[in-house]
Design a protein around this motif. Structure first.
Motif, short mmCIF file in Angstrom:
data_model
loop_
_atom_site.label_atom_id
_atom_site.label_comp_id
_atom_site.label_asym_id
_atom_site.label_seq_id
_atom_site.Cartn_x
_atom_site.Cartn_y
_atom_site.Cartn_z
N ARG A 75 -11.09 -12.50 5.56
CA ARG A 75 -9.90 -13.07 6.09
C ARG A 75 -9.01 -13.31 4.76
N GLY A 76 -7.65 -12.42 5.18
CA GLY A 76 -6.87 -12.39 4.17
C GLY A 76 -5.14 -12.90 4.62
N SER A 77 -4.54 -13.27 3.38
CA SER A 77 -3.21 -13.38 3.84
C SER A 77 -2.28 -12.35 4.23
N TYR A 78 -2.54 -11.17 3.41
CA TYR A 78 -1.87 -10.08 3.66
C TYR A 78 -3.16 -8.94 3.35
N LEU A 79 -2.81 -7.68 3.94
CA LEU A 79 -3.74 -6.50 3.50
C LEU A 79 -3.05 -5.34 2.98
N VAL A 80 -3.47 -4.70 2.11
CA VAL A 80 -2.91 -3.52 1.73
C VAL A 80 -3.95 -2.30 1.76
N GLY A 81 -3.52 -1.02 2.33
CA GLY A 81 -4.24 0.05 2.36
C GLY A 81 -4.02 1.00 1.35
N CYS A 82 -4.97 1.01 0.12
CA CYS A 82 -5.03 2.02 -0.71
C CYS A 82 -5.92 2.65 -0.83
N ASP A 83 -6.33 3.25 0.37
CA ASP A 83 -7.53 3.87 0.62
C ASP A 83 -7.54 5.36 0.70
N GLY A 84 -6.59 6.03 0.05
CA GLY A 84 -6.35 7.54 -0.03
C GLY A 84 -5.85 8.04 0.99
N ALA A 85 -5.83 9.67 1.00
CA ALA A 85 -5.20 10.33 2.03
C ALA A 85 -5.84 10.36 3.54
N ARG A 86 -7.01 9.95 3.82
CA ARG A 86 -7.64 9.75 4.97
C ARG A 86 -7.78 8.30 5.17
N SER A 87 -7.11 7.66 4.97
CA SER A 87 -6.87 6.26 4.93
C SER A 87 -7.32 5.53 6.34
N THR A 88 -8.34 4.83 6.20
CA THR A 88 -8.74 4.14 7.53
C THR A 88 -7.90 3.00 7.91
N VAL A 89 -7.20 2.23 7.02
CA VAL A 89 -6.27 1.39 7.28
C VAL A 89 -5.10 2.08 8.07
N ARG A 90 -4.55 3.07 7.66
CA ARG A 90 -3.39 3.82 8.36
C ARG A 90 -3.87 4.28 9.99
N LYS A 91 -5.20 4.66 10.11
CA LYS A 91 -5.76 5.22 11.34
C LYS A 91 -5.83 3.76 12.28
N LEU A 92 -6.19 2.89 11.54
CA LEU A 92 -6.52 1.47 12.35
C LEU A 92 -5.26 0.92 12.89
N LEU A 93 -4.12 1.04 12.02
CA LEU A 93 -2.73 0.68 12.34
C LEU A 93 -2.21 1.56 13.31
N GLY A 94 -2.52 2.81 13.72
CA GLY A 94 -1.98 3.75 14.51
C GLY A 94 -0.84 4.41 13.94
N ILE A 95 -0.87 4.58 12.72
CA ILE A 95 0.48 5.13 11.89
C ILE A 95 0.33 6.44 11.84
N ARG A 96 1.27 7.41 12.12
CA ARG A 96 1.32 8.87 12.19
C ARG A 96 1.53 9.30 10.53
N PHE A 97 1.07 10.62 10.15
CA PHE A 97 0.94 10.73 8.93
C PHE A 97 1.57 12.31 9.01
N PRO A 98 2.68 12.71 9.23
CA PRO A 98 3.12 14.09 9.54
C PRO A 98 3.50 14.62 8.09
N GLY A 99 3.51 15.80 8.18
CA GLY A 99 3.95 16.71 6.76
C GLY A 99 3.68 17.98 6.60
N ARG A 100 3.64 18.50 5.74
CA ARG A 100 3.11 19.80 5.43
C ARG A 100 1.85 20.08 4.70
N THR A 101 1.13 21.32 5.12
CA THR A 101 -0.21 21.26 4.51
C THR A 101 -0.31 22.77 3.65
N ALA A 102 -1.05 22.53 2.48
CA ALA A 102 -1.37 23.59 1.65
C ALA A 102 0.16 23.92 1.32
N VAL A 103 0.87 23.06 0.40
CA VAL A 103 2.17 23.50 -0.13
C VAL A 103 1.98 24.33 -1.34
N GLU A 104 1.19 23.89 -2.37
CA GLU A 104 0.68 24.98 -3.30
C GLU A 104 -0.88 24.56 -3.49
#
Length: 566
Positions: free
Chosen positions: A186-215
């Motif tokens: 149990r926390g007052s706030y939560l911060v997802g610092c769990d990298g490019a494949r973030s579980t937090v981002r997926k559980l929050l249903g947040i899209r992660f658009p962009g470009r693949t293999a830029v360099e």
């Protein structure tokens, strides 16, 4: 009150936990790993002066130790593209032959076999502080942060804990982790610092658009001697066949170097034999023959550009690679992640201790997502120009010089691709009224690290007073450095200013400095806890100072306005 839950124990997550602890906020860091960082010499990070300074303030021993190893910078260009221009002092410096002078005055000539060299930065600034980037192995940075976190009573590190569910309500956040013992937290706030494949981002249903293999880059870490000890190197279009379009070399501790080769976007696989050939050809091209070397680590990495649609959902936030991916043409993703930390930590600390308005919590996304989006936009606009070969150079006079200056600035942390962000249009930045009081700086810009004195006589650098969760009020008062404190602390405008500071709507600290660039005597600066300027005033103006401080804290906390904090 419940601690802040930090998901992810990489450099960003560990730095956030330490930044919160420095402001009296407890945190639980959920690490899905075993708490050990695998040594990978070829996996390194570049810290700009502002982020390296933040790491040092948070107690990272690695940065404090390696802070003496700030590297210079050389840009190596094809020799046929250069000519010599006289310096004011009568000497000569290599400059581009396209008729456009370099837009800085700190260059000098160097020697070499296959190219001429440009110096693009200073190792130390006018006040003695470092201005060049610091380059260290990522596992060393993580180790230093982890050791500092383990010693802090307000930080709890929990290993072998993988997040699998997340719930929020008006009072906090609940998460469940898998591992040796399944647990609810149990926390007052939560911060997802769990990298490019973030579980937090997926559980929050947040899209992660962009470009693949830029360099794509091939990379090698090795121990050897190069002709430029302590200096990083950018070599564009080297003459040997395996060099490709661009090579960078950065010094690491203990006589090590990291070499990067830009690869074709859709090239063949880089075999170990081909990578060793690149190493030997590059060392021979720079040294006139292949010097003895010890190959420590190799790899190939691909850079992506992505930006999360949202960085906040109620009491949950994203930071670092969970929120953005960037890194092409010299931009540094970890730098931006640490700037996320600097921006978010004081806002969560204020909310934890005093309550917060929606404006304050929303300002994290408004400021940081806007800044990273601008960085990505600049990189995406620059890539076609920098990587398109000679076509553009044939039509735009000076374009080649602009290419190299753009790349150098990106690597050094300057310009649109690397400079610290300016939050001019932030909801926490007051609208300017009347003539500008501070020349050369706008509200929302990072402050200059001048020497300051507290009313109790303590002397320090301005940056040393950051990360404490307090606004800083800085009075420019020439002469205070030589006067006895007893004579100025109760004289002139100081008593009135002290009264005004004590009545501000957010915790604040009063400091005095002899001078500040662009400021006249009796200028008063209001500075955020993360070192960004809020406003500047000509003299003591209690009502205006109060109003600016109220805007900087995002207005009255939601609980004081009768609103649901979510």
């Amino acid at each position: 009150m419940d601690p802040v839950i930090v998901v992810g124990a990489g450099p960003v997550g560990l730095a956030l936990s330490l930044a919160l602890a420095a402001q009296g906020v407890p945190s639980v860091v959920l690490d899905e790993g075993n708490g050990k960082d695998e040594p990978r010499p070829a996996r390194t990070v570049v810290l700009r002066p502002d982020t390296a300074d933040l790491m040092s303030r948070l107690g990272c021993g690695t940065v404090r130790h390696e802070g003496t190893r700030w590297s210079g910078w050389r840009s190596m260009l094809r020799k046929q593209e250069l000519r010599q221009l006289p310096l004011d002092g009568g000497g000569e410096v290599n400059r581009r032959g396209d008729g456009d002078p370099w837009d800085r005055d700190d260059s000098y000539a160097g020697g070499g076999r296959d190219g001429a060299y440009q110096r693009g930065d200073q190792v130390a600034g006018p006040d003695g502080g470092p201005t060049a980037p610091l380059h260290i192995p990522q596992h060393s940075l993580s180790r230093g942060l982890r050791e500092a976190a383990m010693e802090h009573r307000l930080v709890r590190l929990v290993t072998d804990s993988r997040l699998d569910s997340l719930e929020q309500d008006a009072g906090g956040v609940g998460v469940h982790t898998r591992g040796p013992s399944a647990t609810w937290w149990r926390g007052s706030y939560l911060v997802g610092c769990d990298g490019a494949r973030s579980t937090v981002r997926k559980l929050l249903g947040i899209r992660f658009p962009g470009r693949t293999a830029v360099e794509r880059h091939a990379v090698a870490a090795l121990r050897t001697e190069l002709p430029w000890p302590g200096e990083a190197v950018l070599h564009r279009q080297p003459p040997w066949s395996s060099g490709g379009d661009e090579i960078t070399a950065r010094p690491l501790p203990d006589g090590m170097w990291r070499l990067d080769w830009l690869l074709p976007p859709r090239g063949e696989l880089v075999t170990p034999e081909a990578l060793v050939a690149r190493v030997r050809d590059t060392l021979a091209g720079w040294c006139g023959g292949t010097p003895p070397y010890e190959l420590l680590d190799t790899g190939v990495y691909t850079l992506h550009h992505r930006l999360a649609r949202r960085w906040r959902v109620d009491r949950a936030f994203l930071a670092g690679d969970a929120a953005h991916l960037l890194g092409a043409i010299g931009a540094q993703g970890l730098d931006e992640g640490l700037r996320d930390v600097d921006n978010l930590a004081w806002k969560l600390a204020h909310a934890w201790h005093h309550g917060a308005s929606q404006t304050l919590l929303d300002s994290y996304q408004a400021e940081r997502r806007t800044a990273v989006a601008a960085r990505l936009r600049a990189a995406d606009q620059s890539l076609p120009i920098l990587r398109s070969g000679g076509g553009l150079r044939m039509y735009l006079p000076g374009a080649a010089r602009g290419h190299d200056a753009m790349l150098t600035d990106a690597h050094l942390g300057r310009g649109a691709l690397g400079a610290p962000p300016v939050y001019t249009h932030s909801p926490l930045t007051p609208e300017p009224t009347g003539p500008q009081t501070l020349a050369g700086a706008v509200p929302g810009s990072p402050v200059v690290d001048v020497r300051v004195t507290a009313p109790d006589g303590t002397c320090a650098r301005l940056r040393e007073r950051l990360c404490r969760g307090r606004l800083l009020v800085v009075l420019v008062a020439p002469g205070t450095g030589v006067w006895d404190r007893r004579h100025w602390v109760g004289a002139g405008i100081m008593p009135r200013l002290q009264t005004a500071v004590s009545g501000l709507p957010a915790p604040a600290e009063l400091l005095v400095t002899e001078s500040y660039p662009g400021a006249s005597a009796h200028t008063v600066l209001l500075v955020r806890p993360d070192g960004h300027l809020v406003a500047a005033f000509a003299g003591v103006r209690p009502a205006e100072l109060y109003a600016a401080a109220d805007i900087a804290r995002g207005g009255a906390p939601a609980t004081q306005t009768g609103l649901d904090p979510l």
